[in-house]
Design an enzyme around this catalytic site. Structure first.
Site, PDB file in Angstrom:
ATOM      1  N   ALA A 173      15.879  26.343  -6.910  1.00 29.03           N
ATOM      2  CA  ALA A 173      16.087  26.297  -8.356  1.00 29.03           C
ATOM      3  C   ALA A 173      16.464  27.677  -8.897  1.00 29.03           C
ATOM      4  O   ALA A 173      17.360  27.803  -9.746  1.00 29.03           O
ATOM      5  CB  ALA A 173      14.826  25.782  -9.049  1.00 29.03           C
ATOM      6  N   TYR A 174      15.790  28.692  -8.413  1.00 32.94           N
ATOM      7  CA  TYR A 174      16.119  30.070  -8.792  1.00 32.94           C
ATOM      8  C   TYR A 174      17.562  30.397  -8.435  1.00 32.94           C
ATOM      9  O   TYR A 174      18.310  30.984  -9.225  1.00 32.94           O
ATOM     10  CB  TYR A 174      15.148  31.005  -8.087  1.00 32.94           C
ATOM     11  CG  TYR A 174      15.351  32.475  -8.298  1.00 32.94           C
ATOM     12  CD1 TYR A 174      14.999  33.081  -9.498  1.00 32.94           C
ATOM     13  CD2 TYR A 174      15.852  33.283  -7.281  1.00 32.94           C
ATOM     14  CE1 TYR A 174      15.153  34.453  -9.683  1.00 32.94           C
ATOM     15  CE2 TYR A 174      16.012  34.649  -7.448  1.00 32.94           C
ATOM     16  CZ  TYR A 174      15.658  35.226  -8.649  1.00 32.94           C
ATOM     17  OH  TYR A 174      15.811  36.583  -8.825  1.00 32.94           O
ATOM     18  N   ASN A 175      17.981  29.982  -7.237  1.00 34.52           N
ATOM     19  CA  ASN A 175      19.346  30.248  -6.799  1.00 34.52           C
ATOM     20  C   ASN A 175      20.372  29.507  -7.655  1.00 34.52           C
ATOM     21  O   ASN A 175      21.488  29.993  -7.854  1.00 34.52           O
ATOM     22  CB  ASN A 175      19.522  29.868  -5.333  1.00 34.52           C
ATOM     23  CG  ASN A 175      18.800  30.808  -4.401  1.00 34.52           C
ATOM     24  OD1 ASN A 175      18.359  31.885  -4.809  1.00 34.52           O
ATOM     25  ND2 ASN A 175      18.663  30.415  -3.146  1.00 34.52           N
ATOM     26  N   ALA A 177      20.156  29.035 -10.837  1.00 38.20           N
ATOM     27  CA  ALA A 177      20.335  29.855 -12.037  1.00 38.20           C
ATOM     28  C   ALA A 177      21.080  31.145 -11.726  1.00 38.20           C
ATOM     29  O   ALA A 177      22.029  31.523 -12.437  1.00 38.20           O
ATOM     30  CB  ALA A 177      18.974  30.162 -12.652  1.00 38.20           C
ATOM     31  N   LYS A 178      20.671  31.840 -10.680  1.00 34.21           N
ATOM     32  CA  LYS A 178      21.324  33.101 -10.329  1.00 34.21           C
ATOM     33  C   LYS A 178      22.766  32.870  -9.879  1.00 34.21           C
ATOM     34  O   LYS A 178      23.665  33.675 -10.174  1.00 34.21           O
ATOM     35  CB  LYS A 178      20.537  33.815  -9.229  1.00 34.21           C
ATOM     36  CG  LYS A 178      19.239  34.446  -9.708  1.00 34.21           C
ATOM     37  CD  LYS A 178      19.477  35.580 -10.697  1.00 34.21           C
ATOM     38  CE  LYS A 178      18.215  36.364 -10.995  1.00 34.21           C
ATOM     39  NZ  LYS A 178      18.441  37.418 -12.010  1.00 34.21           N
TER      40      LYS A 178
END
Length: 270
Positions: A173-175, A177-178
């Site tokens: 999930a972080y990836n 966004a990034k």
């Protein structure tokens, strides 16, 4: 905010007079600046001669950070608020413009992942991850670009993530966004290339931040797992990330745009 009303269209001091202060006379906005990488970047830019507008959601820590940056020799203003909201981003850029007359550098550092296995996420943690790491960048770029375009000069540097390429455990999930922030940078780099504006991403791997230290105390095996893919066998120092940000934000990097520059100890190699 009227970006054409720049009361100080040129830097107040002779720009880039020495290699020791490549940002002398420039104005930098740094988001997520209260601690960790953001504070380290602010301190580096201060030592390199910039005047600074610092933003964060934590007012108490931001005030302490601003004092540290003043002690490093810089003029500083601060803005407290949630930059995933358009109005807050607009207020930040308006405050910087009112205080200093221009905005030369925007460092999109505000972020912070909710690092969980994908199916352990909730709708709330997913939204928080996207808000922190993508909407903050979108709104800040949208608010700063008209000012930079009117000046015919600007440097935008977004803190991305090497995990977008390494597929690090628990970072899906972080990836997302990034990765969106990486893609935004390349699109903006092409769109504004002839306006004297460069847009780049600095993508660290694991960094020795207070957050990583805290995670290591809670789950040392997980941190060891994160570090295991780095050939140098350690996390990056915050100063190593800040030095790359300062370079990409400088006049010396005037022909560098649309790039993802990894500071990763070799964890991915392209």
């Amino acid at each position: 905010m009227n970006p054409t009303n720049t009361s100080n269209p040129e830097p107040q001091e002779a720009p880039w007079a020495t290699q020791a202060q490549p940002h002398r006379g420039r104005v930098a906005v740094v988001t997520g600046a209260a601690r960790g990488i953001g504070l380290e970047i602010a301190l580096r830019l201060a030592r390199d001669g910039a005047r600074l507008a610092l933003a964060d959601t934590d007012g108490e820590q931001l005030a302490a950070a601003a004092q540290a940056v003043r002690q490093a020799g810089a003029e500083v203003i601060t803005q407290v608020g949630d930059l995933s909201l358009e109005a807050t981003a607009n207020e930040l850029m308006a405050a910087a413009l009112a205080a200093f007359g221009r905005i030369d550098i925007l460092v999109n550092n505000a972020g912070g992942g909710v690092i969980l296995p994908f199916l352990a996420h909730t709708p709330e943690t997913l939204k928080r991850t996207i808000d922190r790491n993508l909407w903050t960048v979108l709104w800040c770029c949208r608010a700063a670009l008209p000012v930079m375009q009117a000046q015919r000069y600007g440097r935008i540097v977004t803190l991305g993530a090497d995990s977008v390429y390494s597929g690090l455990w628990d970072h899906a999930a972080y990836n997302a966004a990034k990765g969106g922030a990486h893609a935004l940078a390349t699109g903006l780099a092409r769109e504004f290339a002839r306006d004297g504006i460069t847009v780049n991403t600095v993508a660290p791997c694991a960094v020795s931040t207070p957050q990583l230290v805290e995670l290591g105390q809670k789950d040392p095996a997980l941190v060891d797992k994160f570090l295991s893919i780095i050939p140098m066998g350690r996390a990056a120092d915050m100063a190593e990330v800040a030095s790359m940000v300062s370079y990409v934000a400088s006049e010396q990097a005037s022909f560098v745009t649309g790039q993802v520059i990894s500071v990763n100890g070799g964890s991915t190699m392209r």
